[in-house]
Scaffold this motif. Structure first.
Motif, mmCIF file in Angstrom:
data_model
loop_
_atom_site.group_PDB
_atom_site.id
_atom_site.type_symbol
_atom_site.label_atom_id
_atom_site.label_comp_id
_atom_site.label_asym_id
_atom_site.label_seq_id
_atom_site.Cartn_x
_atom_site.Cartn_y
_atom_site.Cartn_z
ATOM 1 N N LEU A 118 -3.250 8.058 -1.109
ATOM 2 C CA LEU A 118 -3.549 6.659 -1.438
ATOM 3 C C LEU A 118 -4.493 6.567 -2.638
ATOM 4 O O LEU A 118 -4.291 5.740 -3.534
ATOM 5 N N THR A 119 -5.517 7.416 -2.651
ATOM 6 C CA THR A 119 -6.460 7.318 -3.778
ATOM 7 C C THR A 119 -5.760 7.729 -5.069
ATOM 8 O O THR A 119 -6.018 7.156 -6.136
ATOM 9 N N PHE A 148 -13.630 -5.739 -0.952
ATOM 10 C CA PHE A 148 -14.644 -5.365 0.042
ATOM 11 C C PHE A 148 -14.222 -5.628 1.483
ATOM 12 O O PHE A 148 -14.597 -4.915 2.386
ATOM 13 N N ILE A 149 -13.439 -6.678 1.662
ATOM 14 C CA ILE A 149 -13.177 -7.153 3.033
ATOM 15 C C ILE A 149 -11.845 -6.593 3.550
ATOM 16 O O ILE A 149 -10.789 -6.849 2.974
ATOM 17 N N ARG A 150 -11.933 -5.881 4.663
ATOM 18 C CA ARG A 150 -10.746 -5.247 5.241
ATOM 19 C C ARG A 150 -9.595 -6.228 5.452
ATOM 20 O O ARG A 150 -8.462 -5.952 5.053
ATOM 21 N N CYS A 168 -5.547 1.024 4.457
ATOM 22 C CA CYS A 168 -5.841 2.228 5.243
ATOM 23 C C CYS A 168 -7.138 2.910 4.790
ATOM 24 O O CYS A 168 -7.813 3.555 5.601
ATOM 25 N N LEU A 169 -7.493 2.754 3.522
ATOM 26 C CA LEU A 169 -8.749 3.356 3.053
ATOM 27 C C LEU A 169 -9.947 2.694 3.738
ATOM 28 O O LEU A 169 -10.936 3.364 4.069
ATOM 29 N N LYS A 176 -19.146 5.645 1.001
ATOM 30 C CA LYS A 176 -17.720 5.910 1.257
ATOM 31 C C LYS A 176 -16.825 4.880 0.552
ATOM 32 O O LYS A 176 -15.735 5.214 0.073
ATOM 33 N N MET A 177 -17.261 3.651 0.504
ATOM 34 C CA MET A 177 -16.484 2.620 -0.199
ATOM 35 C C MET A 177 -16.358 2.997 -1.684
ATOM 36 O O MET A 177 -15.298 2.864 -2.294
ATOM 37 N N GLU A 178 -17.455 3.458 -2.210
ATOM 38 C CA GLU A 178 -17.446 3.870 -3.621
ATOM 39 C C GLU A 178 -16.506 5.058 -3.800
ATOM 40 O O GLU A 178 -15.704 5.101 -4.734
#
Lengths: 495, 495
Positions: free
Chosen positions: A176-177, A341-343, A352-353, A382-384
């Motif tokens: 995905l990344t 930011f918001i799932r 999924c990330l 982790k978000m970064e």
């Protein structure tokens, strides 16, 4: 023996009656109840839930289980096993600890709401610490083989373990990344502002109902209402209700939301009559449930074949401005990928990330590898790392979801599993049916029937991975999701 | 003692929880449930009702009653007495007979529907014979002082006996039939066709809501929905819901219907908080309940002062055609008196005559003075005698009401009592307040507060005739209704 079986079934019927009353009560509280009725109602729900709990953990129940546990009747055996599991898991928690925990949950949810509003994690921290401690204690009561977190995972996705997730998730994350990087480097830039034109509620509703009918949602066994937080709820397979939310400036909320909840509802509506009035008359896990909603939302609602053949249908209900929007621009816009930011606002690819962030943190918390006080910083790191963005405050970060405030650890992975299951199921379906052709035809009966035959009808009488194995002839395999996303987004973003 | 009181109150709270769940279930079944959900739901209601019944008749309940029966706490004493009465009346019916009766009721209702449709009394006759026999048996179990019918009357209007009704009803009947004759000889002929112009549902709804708000109906403790058969239902005083029915060709259905149900709802919304979670948190009788709905429907909604001052408000919502209708013609038209076959369509004056027909027949049935098979003929004879018309078939005659099919003997008199109570209450209110002036002002707060202070707040903690005595300083007196109707209709029909 027949007498015992009869008495056992009577007891199950009583449980089912309480479940239906509780479900109706919840539905009403979320859709219709007047403001001043809420307080008294909460006590009524608490009372009914306690009565149900008493039946599930009663000595009589244990007596019936012991008598019937070695039956040759396959279905009866599954029912008895399910009752035994509920009985044992409940009985392992001391009553006073459970009561304390329930009170903590409701306090924590209320504090969390405040903390989120104020973006102040320190308010919520002591409650979260207690919730984590309780969950560790409960996990030890329940027991596990390898990882303590497995005991919690079991509540939402029985059979799926940390070992499975730790094989699958990193692989998905890597793909995905890498996909995300290619998308971000693409010269294609979808224009979602094309979609945010005024779209009257009644037209959105008519379009949503039209699609629901084509999906095979049975309006004689359900209804569609209006809420702030959309949901699907089953009172029994003949009464499965959905709600949606209308944003008159963005039709996507209602249309994709309705298809999503409709997917959940189809699952519950098509559970076999044989399972009614037993605890198996429900979806088998959170993940399989999510696979059904996501199947319809993404593999139908965000699918190219769907829009190729249905754009005229859409325009029949949509405001005139859409006349000027080309099909290609429209399709790109509904499939824009953009880290956020918001799932719950995330797109199909980055979603999924968001889950991986949560999974890794809660697993480490339960294993005592990290501390609650360090969560905000770890979350942002982790978000970064995974999405390349850092939340401006904890409101858009670690405080955004209600799950942990409700003590729901082990729940998040189900969302990502739902995506993988859906892609894997879609692949198998395509081997038997020409899915895109059926979608293009505008009559999706064959899809619904395939899902009902292979998944829905079994309710909780098959375990999640049993369903996946029976339907796809292999165990959980993330390649299908990776391949599907790669193919879809390389087409859209032309890489 | 304090411990027993605590345990007793816990038991009452459990009963209240079941009552709320049952009420919600009923509301949902009449307003929202999808067709296929009905069958399963009926079993859920049956189950919940049985649980409630078990609590009401439990040995534990009897124990608490025995311990607390001589308390000095006045309110507690009333609660205990109410529980004792429920306990004893239920316990006097043998369980197997009660079960047989419940089954008979549901069969009879279904046969009655068919029989009514086919206008075939002979289909229904054997069921009605059994229902009468059961009611006679139950009446003997319950006991009575003078007339066996009193034991049934007690279920709906405790304290009111055949003796009372036999003094009051003939007097009312004589006055009504004499008034009716004068009206029929009058040269004034109201023109109700003026009222039946197309009136969009949304405008009727807005008008209904405006009036409800002026009445003081609290929308934060209730809601208004749409049904075929309008009703009001209390889940608890903070959640009292009403429904109405919109006929786009006749606004009277919705507007007067909403005012009527709003009157019932105001009663339930304004019961004292002290009574919540006890069996006294409900209207004290069918008759007093009906007095509240009729007070608002007739003394406000069909009142000359109301239309004198509110005709402009009405025209704000009403279609343009009403511009041409004079206030006088309008007021006459909404108060047309005309004998008709169907009770629920009867006007304010002839309504009570319909009740007299039913009362006399059911009293004679229960006393064994007439036989079920003779009902159709007797019904028609009485209709001819009191109203001067003979139903063309039993569909418009003896088969029109569901009450007897449900075994509800002793219920009908409450409707006529409601008219008399309302007129008597109105008279007393007028001694303290200038009712017409308040109505003309458009703000009815003072009326609502007077009713709440004198009637609503007490719920079931005062008996019906106790309410009437306390409010009006005399017992039931039909002269107020007779005087009110005489004055009102001699003005309208100019005699």
């Amino acid at each position: 023996m027949e007498k015992v079986e009869q008495a056992f079934k009577e007891l199950l019927k009583e449980q089912a009656a309480y479940r239906e009353a509780i479900a109706l009560t919840h539905w009403d509280m979320r859709t219709k109840i007047p403001k001043k009725g809420v307080q008294q109602r909460s006590e009524v729900v608490g009372f009914l839930a306690e009565k149900l709990h008493q039946l599930e953990t009663s000595d009589k129940m244990k007596e019936y289980i012991d008598s019937l546990q070695h039956t040759d009747d396959e279905l009866l055996k599954k029912i008895v096993d399910d009752c035994l599991e509920t009985y044992e898991r409940s009985r392992k928690i001391p009553t006073d600890e459970f009561k304390e925990y329930v009170m903590l949950q409701s306090q924590a949810e209320s504090v969390w709401q405040d903390a989120r509003e104020k973006a102040d994690f320190s308010m919520f921290q002591p409650y979260l610490e207690k919730l984590v401690a309780f969950n560790k204690k409960f996990a030890n009561y329940w027991g596990y083989e390898e990882n303590i977190y497995d005991a919690l995972l079991h509540n939402y996705e029985p059979g799926v373990t940390t070992k499975v997730l730790d094989e699958v998730f990193p692989k998905v994350r890597k793909s995905l990344t890498s996909l995300l990087k290619k998308i971000q480097n693409s010269s294609v830039t979808p224009e979602p502002s094309l979609l945010t034109v005024p779209f009257p509620k009644k037209d959105q509703e008519a379009l949503s109902i039209e699609i629901l009918k084509r999906m095979g949602y049975d309006f004689e066994a359900g209804r569609l209402d209006d809420t702030i937080h959309p949901f699907a709820i089953s009172l029994n397979p003949n009464d499965v209700r959905i709600t949606t939310r209308y944003d008159e400036k963005d039709f996507r909320m209602a249309v994709f939301g309705t298809i999503h909840e409709g997917g959940h509802a189809l699952y519950e509506q098509n559970i076999s009559e044989k399972l009614v009035n037993t605890p198996l008359a429900t979806g088998t896990s959170m993940g399989i449930h999510e696979s059904q909603s996501l199947f319809w939302e993404n593999f139908l609602g965000r699918n190219e074949a769907f829009w190729n053949s249905h754009y005229d249908l859409f325009k029949k209900y949509a405001p005139k401005q859409f006349e000027k929007v080309s099909l290609e621009d429209f399709y790109q816009a509904v499939n824009e990928v953009k880290p956020s930011f918001i799932r719950i606002e995330a797109d199909e690819l980055t979603y999924c990330l968001h889950i991986m962030v949560r999974y890794e943190l809660e697993k480490a918390l339960i294993n005592g590898e990290i501390e609650v006080k360090d969560l905000p910083q770890l979350w942002n790191e982790k978000m970064e790392e995974y999405l390349g963005i850092t939340p401006p405050s904890d409101r858009e970060g670690v405080l955004q979801d209600i799950h942990w405030a409700g003590g729901d650890f082990g729940y998040f992975p189900s969302y990502a599993l739902g995506y993988m299951y859906a892609a894997q199921i879609h692949h198998s379906m395509n081997e038997e049916l020409d899915v895109d052709k059926i979608i293009s035809s505008g009559n999706y009966t064959d899809i619904k029937q395939w899902l009902s035959k292979n998944i829905h009808q079994y309710g909780k009488s098959k375990k999640p991975l049993e369903i996946i194995n029976d339907v796809t002839n292999e165990s959980l395999n993330p390649d299908y999701l990776i391949n599907y996303l790669t193919e879809k987004y390389s087409n859209i973003y032309k890489f």
